[in-house]
Write a protein that holds these residues in place. Structure first.
Motif, PDB file in Angstrom:
ATOM      1  N   ARG A 275      -3.148  17.656  -7.493  1.00 37.86           N
ATOM      2  CA  ARG A 275      -3.144  17.374  -6.056  1.00 37.86           C
ATOM      3  C   ARG A 275      -4.555  17.408  -5.466  1.00 37.86           C
TER       4      ARG A 275
ATOM      5  N   ILE B 108       0.835  -1.203   0.000  1.00 32.12           N
ATOM      6  CA  ILE B 108       0.000   0.000   0.000  1.00 32.12           C
ATOM      7  C   ILE B 108       0.868   1.251   0.000  1.00 32.12           C
ATOM      8  N   MET B 109       1.918   1.243   0.790  1.00 32.68           N
ATOM      9  CA  MET B 109       2.812   2.405   0.858  1.00 32.68           C
ATOM     10  C   MET B 109       3.533   2.628  -0.477  1.00 32.68           C
TER      11      MET B 109
ATOM     12  N   GLN C 224       1.116   4.275  -2.780  1.00 31.42           N
ATOM     13  CA  GLN C 224       0.988   5.695  -2.446  1.00 31.42           C
ATOM     14  C   GLN C 224       2.163   6.490  -3.018  1.00 31.42           C
ATOM     15  N   LYS C 225       3.354   5.924  -2.937  1.00 29.89           N
ATOM     16  CA  LYS C 225       4.526   6.604  -3.509  1.00 29.89           C
ATOM     17  C   LYS C 225       4.358   6.776  -5.016  1.00 29.89           C
ATOM     18  N   TYR C 226       3.810   5.758  -5.682  1.00 29.52           N
ATOM     19  CA  TYR C 226       3.578   5.838  -7.122  1.00 29.52           C
ATOM     20  C   TYR C 226       2.565   6.939  -7.447  1.00 29.52           C
ATOM     21  N   VAL C 227       1.482   6.977  -6.675  1.00 29.38           N
ATOM     22  CA  VAL C 227       0.436   7.981  -6.913  1.00 29.38           C
ATOM     23  C   VAL C 227       1.003   9.387  -6.759  1.00 29.38           C
ATOM     24  N   ARG C 228       1.878   9.586  -5.787  1.00 30.84           N
ATOM     25  CA  ARG C 228       2.491  10.908  -5.585  1.00 30.84           C
ATOM     26  C   ARG C 228       3.260  11.370  -6.824  1.00 30.84           C
TER      27      ARG C 228
ATOM     28  N   LYS D 279      -6.444  14.296  -6.428  1.00 30.91           N
ATOM     29  CA  LYS D 279      -5.988  13.152  -5.626  1.00 30.91           C
ATOM     30  C   LYS D 279      -6.682  13.143  -4.267  1.00 30.91           C
ATOM     31  N   GLU D 280      -6.796  14.318  -3.645  1.00 29.96           N
ATOM     32  CA  GLU D 280      -7.444  14.394  -2.339  1.00 29.96           C
ATOM     33  C   GLU D 280      -8.927  14.055  -2.432  1.00 29.96           C
TER      34      GLU D 280
ATOM     35  N   LYS E 293      -9.205  10.329  -2.620  1.00 28.16           N
ATOM     36  CA  LYS E 293      -9.008   9.714  -1.300  1.00 28.16           C
ATOM     37  C   LYS E 293     -10.262   9.838  -0.440  1.00 28.16           C
TER      38      LYS E 293
END
Length: 78
Positions: free
Chosen positions: A49, A35-36, A39-43, A52-53, A56
């Protein structure tokens, strides 16, 4: 997960009070690491931005609805 712990990324998790919550760091560290990494890939993506929020927030709403539905016995049998 050891890589993350060594980098201090999950240091705060050890300080959190986890009495009535699932401690994913203990239950399935490999899943949490996946999962982490996602998340790094999505960033790194070019998605705005704010969008993305919003995504989420919507995912959180869906997950909450699913948990409530299961708790009330209204979930579909698969």
């Amino acid at each position: 997960m050891a890589k993350l712990v060594n980098k201090g990324i999950v240091k705060a998790a050890g300080m959190m009070k986890m009495d009535n919550r699932i401690n994913y760091f203990k239950v399935d560290p490999a899943a949490l690491e996946t999962i982490m990494e996602a998340q790094k890939y999505v960033r790194k993506t070019s998605i705005d931005r704010k969008l993305k929020e919003l995504i989420k927030i919507r995912v959180s709403q869906i997950n909450t609805w699913n948990r409530l539905s299961i708790a009330m016995g209204n979930h579909a049998e698969v």
